[in-house]
Scaffold this motif. Structure first.
Motif, PDB file in Angstrom:
ATOM      1  N   LEU A 161       0.489 -19.743  31.705  1.00 42.89           N
ATOM      2  CA  LEU A 161      -0.207 -20.697  32.556  1.00 42.89           C
ATOM      3  C   LEU A 161       0.011 -22.116  32.055  1.00 42.89           C
ATOM      4  CD1 LEU A 161      -3.765 -19.314  33.422  1.00 42.89           C
ATOM      5  CD2 LEU A 161      -1.650 -19.138  34.718  1.00 42.89           C
ATOM      6  N   ALA A 162      -0.184 -23.056  32.953  1.00 44.61           N
ATOM      7  CA  ALA A 162      -0.152 -24.468  32.568  1.00 44.61           C
ATOM      8  C   ALA A 162      -1.184 -24.725  31.483  1.00 44.61           C
ATOM      9  CB  ALA A 162      -0.439 -25.344  33.782  1.00 44.61           C
ATOM     10  N   THR A 163      -0.842 -25.608  30.567  1.00 48.45           N
ATOM     11  CA  THR A 163      -1.768 -25.955  29.491  1.00 48.45           C
ATOM     12  C   THR A 163      -2.704 -27.080  29.886  1.00 48.45           C
ATOM     13  OG1 THR A 163      -0.112 -27.451  28.556  1.00 48.45           O
ATOM     14  CG2 THR A 163      -0.187 -25.207  27.695  1.00 48.45           C
ATOM     15  N   SER A 164      -2.447 -27.689  31.043  1.00 52.50           N
ATOM     16  CA  SER A 164      -3.288 -28.798  31.470  1.00 52.50           C
ATOM     17  C   SER A 164      -3.123 -29.035  32.963  1.00 52.50           C
ATOM     18  CB  SER A 164      -2.935 -30.076  30.708  1.00 52.50           C
ATOM     19  OG  SER A 164      -3.684 -31.178  31.173  1.00 52.50           O
ATOM     20  N   VAL A 165      -4.173 -29.574  33.590  1.00 54.82           N
ATOM     21  CA  VAL A 165      -4.098 -30.014  34.978  1.00 54.82           C
ATOM     22  C   VAL A 165      -3.452 -31.399  35.068  1.00 54.82           C
ATOM     23  CG1 VAL A 165      -5.493 -30.589  37.026  1.00 54.82           C
ATOM     24  CG2 VAL A 165      -6.124 -28.643  35.587  1.00 54.82           C
ATOM     25  N   ASP A 185      -5.743 -20.568  29.524  1.00 54.26           N
ATOM     26  CA  ASP A 185      -5.315 -19.261  29.030  1.00 54.26           C
ATOM     27  C   ASP A 185      -5.962 -18.095  29.768  1.00 54.26           C
ATOM     28  OD1 ASP A 185      -3.680 -20.452  27.034  1.00 54.26           O
ATOM     29  OD2 ASP A 185      -5.436 -20.669  25.732  1.00 54.26           O
ATOM     30  N   VAL A 186      -6.709 -18.366  30.832  1.00 49.59           N
ATOM     31  CA  VAL A 186      -7.369 -17.284  31.576  1.00 49.59           C
ATOM     32  C   VAL A 186      -6.931 -17.299  33.037  1.00 49.59           C
ATOM     33  CG1 VAL A 186      -9.561 -16.249  32.279  1.00 49.59           C
ATOM     34  CG2 VAL A 186      -9.355 -17.320  30.025  1.00 49.59           C
ATOM     35  N   GLN A 187      -7.338 -18.314  33.787  1.00 45.47           N
ATOM     36  CA  GLN A 187      -6.946 -18.378  35.185  1.00 45.47           C
ATOM     37  C   GLN A 187      -7.161 -19.777  35.755  1.00 45.47           C
ATOM     38  OE1 GLN A 187      -9.480 -15.318  36.891  1.00 45.47           O
ATOM     39  NE2 GLN A 187     -10.930 -16.842  37.649  1.00 45.47           N
ATOM     40  N   ILE A 188      -6.524 -20.006  36.898  1.00 48.35           N
ATOM     41  CA  ILE A 188      -6.648 -21.262  37.628  1.00 48.35           C
ATOM     42  C   ILE A 188      -6.984 -20.908  39.071  1.00 48.35           C
ATOM     43  CG2 ILE A 188      -5.516 -23.407  38.311  1.00 48.35           C
ATOM     44  CD1 ILE A 188      -3.526 -22.919  35.999  1.00 48.35           C
ATOM     45  N   GLU A 189      -7.994 -21.551  39.603  1.00 47.27           N
ATOM     46  CA  GLU A 189      -8.398 -21.326  40.986  1.00 47.27           C
ATOM     47  C   GLU A 189      -8.043 -22.559  41.815  1.00 47.27           C
ATOM     48  OE1 GLU A 189     -12.478 -19.880  41.316  1.00 47.27           O
ATOM     49  OE2 GLU A 189     -12.401 -19.366  39.181  1.00 47.27           O
ATOM     50  N   LEU A 190      -7.285 -22.335  42.882  1.00 47.91           N
ATOM     51  CA  LEU A 190      -6.844 -23.418  43.758  1.00 47.91           C
ATOM     52  C   LEU A 190      -7.408 -23.214  45.159  1.00 47.91           C
ATOM     53  CD1 LEU A 190      -3.036 -23.541  42.809  1.00 47.91           C
ATOM     54  CD2 LEU A 190      -4.915 -24.799  41.740  1.00 47.91           C
ATOM     55  N   PRO A 209       2.080 -17.856  19.737  1.00 50.57           N
ATOM     56  CA  PRO A 209       1.816 -18.011  21.169  1.00 50.57           C
ATOM     57  C   PRO A 209       2.341 -19.352  21.655  1.00 50.57           C
ATOM     58  CG  PRO A 209      -0.151 -17.260  20.013  1.00 50.57           C
ATOM     59  CD  PRO A 209       0.841 -17.653  18.959  1.00 50.57           C
ATOM     60  N   PHE A 210       2.834 -19.383  22.896  1.00 51.44           N
ATOM     61  CA  PHE A 210       3.443 -20.612  23.396  1.00 51.44           C
ATOM     62  C   PHE A 210       2.462 -21.779  23.392  1.00 51.44           C
ATOM     63  CE2 PHE A 210       1.285 -19.560  27.297  1.00 51.44           C
ATOM     64  CZ  PHE A 210       1.137 -20.758  27.972  1.00 51.44           C
ATOM     65  N   SER A 211       1.161 -21.474  23.444  1.00 53.01           N
ATOM     66  CA  SER A 211       0.156 -22.535  23.510  1.00 53.01           C
ATOM     67  C   SER A 211       0.155 -23.421  22.267  1.00 53.01           C
ATOM     68  CB  SER A 211      -1.243 -21.930  23.711  1.00 53.01           C
ATOM     69  OG  SER A 211      -1.556 -21.018  22.673  1.00 53.01           O
ATOM     70  N   ILE A 212       0.651 -22.887  21.148  1.00 56.02           N
ATOM     71  CA  ILE A 212       0.741 -23.704  19.932  1.00 56.02           C
ATOM     72  C   ILE A 212       2.183 -23.837  19.426  1.00 56.02           C
ATOM     73  CG2 ILE A 212      -1.597 -23.119  19.206  1.00 56.02           C
ATOM     74  CD1 ILE A 212      -0.416 -21.194  17.163  1.00 56.02           C
ATOM     75  N   TYR A 213       3.075 -23.016  19.971  1.00 57.46           N
ATOM     76  CA  TYR A 213       4.448 -22.978  19.482  1.00 57.46           C
ATOM     77  C   TYR A 213       5.151 -24.325  19.596  1.00 57.46           C
ATOM     78  CZ  TYR A 213       9.360 -21.470  19.159  1.00 57.46           C
ATOM     79  OH  TYR A 213      10.677 -21.325  18.807  1.00 57.46           O
ATOM     80  N   PHE A 214       5.076 -24.955  20.767  1.00 59.38           N
ATOM     81  CA  PHE A 214       5.837 -26.173  20.985  1.00 59.38           C
ATOM     82  C   PHE A 214       5.218 -27.381  20.286  1.00 59.38           C
ATOM     83  CE2 PHE A 214       7.260 -23.394  24.406  1.00 59.38           C
ATOM     84  CZ  PHE A 214       8.632 -23.501  24.246  1.00 59.38           C
ATOM     85  N   THR A 215       3.926 -27.302  19.997  1.00 55.57           N
ATOM     86  CA  THR A 215       3.313 -28.348  19.179  1.00 55.57           C
ATOM     87  C   THR A 215       3.878 -28.312  17.772  1.00 55.57           C
ATOM     88  OG1 THR A 215       1.273 -28.266  20.478  1.00 55.57           O
ATOM     89  CG2 THR A 215       1.137 -29.248  18.284  1.00 55.57           C
TER      90      THR A 215
END
Length: 535
Positions: free
Chosen positions: A36-40, A210-215, A411-417
């Motif tokens: 999922l996207a890490t930010s809006v 890391d859970v879900q996004i509602e649009l 996890p990708f959420s910290i990998y690229f940092t």
């Protein structure tokens, strides 16, 4: 299991083969994504999973079509080039922000200024605006963009920047620093819903990292409306869970279909595949930016990857055919270079490095490492299709030439940092042709890393070549297509000659889709929800 290849996929999107009734109402599309996207925040992090969300919720001036390569109007209704360096863009008069305010030149200028000034961004979008010298309100709903040199790909670059509403109450004076502003919209405001991310087919109802996004569908969208009233996007990084969710009816669409699920999806009678060859390159990048590198030992403190012979040995140690056919199950093509065949700038004269472990050993010995050395290979655990298996295969191949390799994943959420902080000596990653052509991809991956200039955003190994940079600089300002492509190809050839990268393969994009749902595959692996529709 069927062995899928480029030929079996073809270039057309697979169609549904069943007339089974739709299980879920057309009001909601349910999607399960591997990441999922890490930010809006549309300007926060230049990464594929953030491009996904941005494309659905925050329109750019134009859209670079990943299927046919064309540039289509979005917030820019039309445009013209006056001379070599002046673009006059007419804004879409029907476009309105959530509060009802019409799109204005000040919003475009603010957005372009903010791109360079996003706090704590792990990957700025600034390379997309690096050639711009000025942006002005030209009146009558128009903006004027001046470039430092002719930039044939300006609109393609701007297709990646979502336009947000200007909160300052004034029109900023554009420059390549802060535009005279010291108070920028905070990323947290986008994430918690206090700040809308722009004008898009969908609005963000709720963002749960890391859970879900509602649009929810934007009822006042100026263009063709989305077919679904809402989209529920779930984080399903585990392959088994993602497949189970599709086959069990919990979601209508999944991306990054793992190889071992192809047969079960095709034989279910209730699902089909939507697929397309992608521009995504999966690669290894060794640290070429510092004398001492953090995850290597047995080299007397030296960084072995500063030696071109060691980098060549890495390339020769990799059996790309085996990875593409066996590990990826035919869902990839061996890579010779950064730009995939068929994309503008691909160099047809270059072939994938041969698999030659004996020559790799000889080069290591010649470089002073007859007994090899120890290193850590880093890879994201949950970012790419079969990424963990590919990393394991690479680890085994490098071990065969005498290197003592430890595989470490995050996890990708910290990998690229961590990668951006230069904590890795050799790492696995991927990058696509964001603009539908190869120049932007080359600048992003092979341009000398310079955040202020906007170059090398994904070049975390800090490959650098004056020859490569010069060719890319010249290509940026060459309007003649043939000459520009020749320059890009020469840059590609220099990276190849330097063994600056270890290109592994170009991935195919494969989505699993419930029958009764039309879902478009995308060459850039972007998940576009607004073109989905019931069938």
């Amino acid at each position: 299991m069927k062995n899928l290849s480029l030929a079996s996929f073809g270039l057309a999107i697979a169609a549904a083969t069943s007339l089974a009734p739709v299980a879920a109402s057309a009001e909601q599309l349910r999607v399960g994504l591997a990441a999922l996207a890490t930010s809006v925040d549309p300007h926060f992090h230049r990464a594929g999973y953030n491009f996904d969300l941005r494309e659905n919720i925050s329109d750019a001036l134009v859209y670079a079509n990943g299927v046919n390569g064309g540039v289509e109007p979005r917030l820019a209704k039309s445009w013209e080039i006056q001379g070599d360096t002046k673009w006059v863009i007419t804004l879409e008069s029907k476009a309105k922000f959530d509060d009802g305010s019409p799109l204005g030149a000040d919003d475009v200028i603010y957005s372009m200024c903010r791109v360079r000034n996003v706090p704590n961004s792990p990957g700025l979008f600034s390379s997309f605006i690096s050639t711009i010298s000025a942006i002005k309100d030209a009146g009558d709903g128009k903006i004027e963009i001046d470039t430092k040199k002719p930039d044939p790909n300006l609109l393609r670059s701007l297709s990646n920047i979502g336009i947000v509403e200007n909160p300052t109450g004034r029109t900023l004076t554009y420059d390549d620093k802060t535009c005279g502003n010291d108070n920028w919209l905070e990323t947290a405001g986008f994430n918690n819903g206090k700040v809308p991310p722009g004008i898009g087919h969908y609005r963000v109802r709720k963002f749960t990292p890391d859970v879900q996004i509602e649009l929810e569908r934007n009822a006042q969208y100026y263009g063709t409306p989305a077919a679904y009233d809402s989209v529920l996007v779930k984080s399903l990084p585990d392959n088994s869970a993602r497949i189970a969710a599709l086959l069990g009816g919990a979601v209508d669409v999944i991306n990054a279909v793992p190889i071992n699920a192809i047969d079960s999806i095709q034989s279910s009678g209730k699902h089909h595949l939507s697929s397309m060859p992608s521009t995504l390159l999966i690669f290894l990048l060794p640290d070429q930016g510092q004398e001492k590198t953090p995850k290597v030992s047995g080299t007397n403190g030296k960084n072995p990857f500063l030696d071109a012979r060691v980098r060549k040995a890495l390339n020769l140690a990799i059996n790309r055919e085996q990875i593409a056919e066996t590990v990826m199950g035919g869902m990839a093509g061996p890579a010779s270079q950064i730009i995939v065949d068929g994309v503008f700038g691909h160099n047809p004269d270059l072939q994938p490095s041969p698999f030659d472990p004996q020559e790799a050993k000889r080069l290591l010995a010649e470089a002073g490492y007859p007994n090899g050395f120890s290193l850590t290979l880093n890879a994201p655990s949950d970012r790419y299709v079969n990424g963990a298996q590919v990393a394991q295969a690479v680890t085994a191949m490098l071990s065969q030439i005498g290197l003592n390799v430890t595989l470490e994943t995050f996890p990708f959420s910290i990998y690229f940092t961590k990668a951006s902080a230069y904590e890795f000596s050799l790492y696995l990653a991927g990058a696509a042709a964001d603009t539908g052509e190869g120049l932007s991809q080359m600048i992003n991956l092979a341009g000398t890393r310079n955040p202020d200039r906007g170059w090398g955003g994904a070049n975390r190994g800090r490959y650098s070549s004056k020859v490569t940079d010069k060719a890319l600089e010249d290509a940026q300002s060459t309007l003649d297509d043939a000459k520009r492509e020749e320059l890009i190809r020469s840059a590609v050839a220099q990276v190849y000659k330097d063994d600056g990268y270890v290109p592994l393969y170009h991935e195919f994009g494969v989505w699993g889709v419930r029958n009764g749902v039309h879902y478009d595959a995308n060459a850039n692996l972007t998940n576009i929800f607004y073109t989905a529709r019931p069938e």
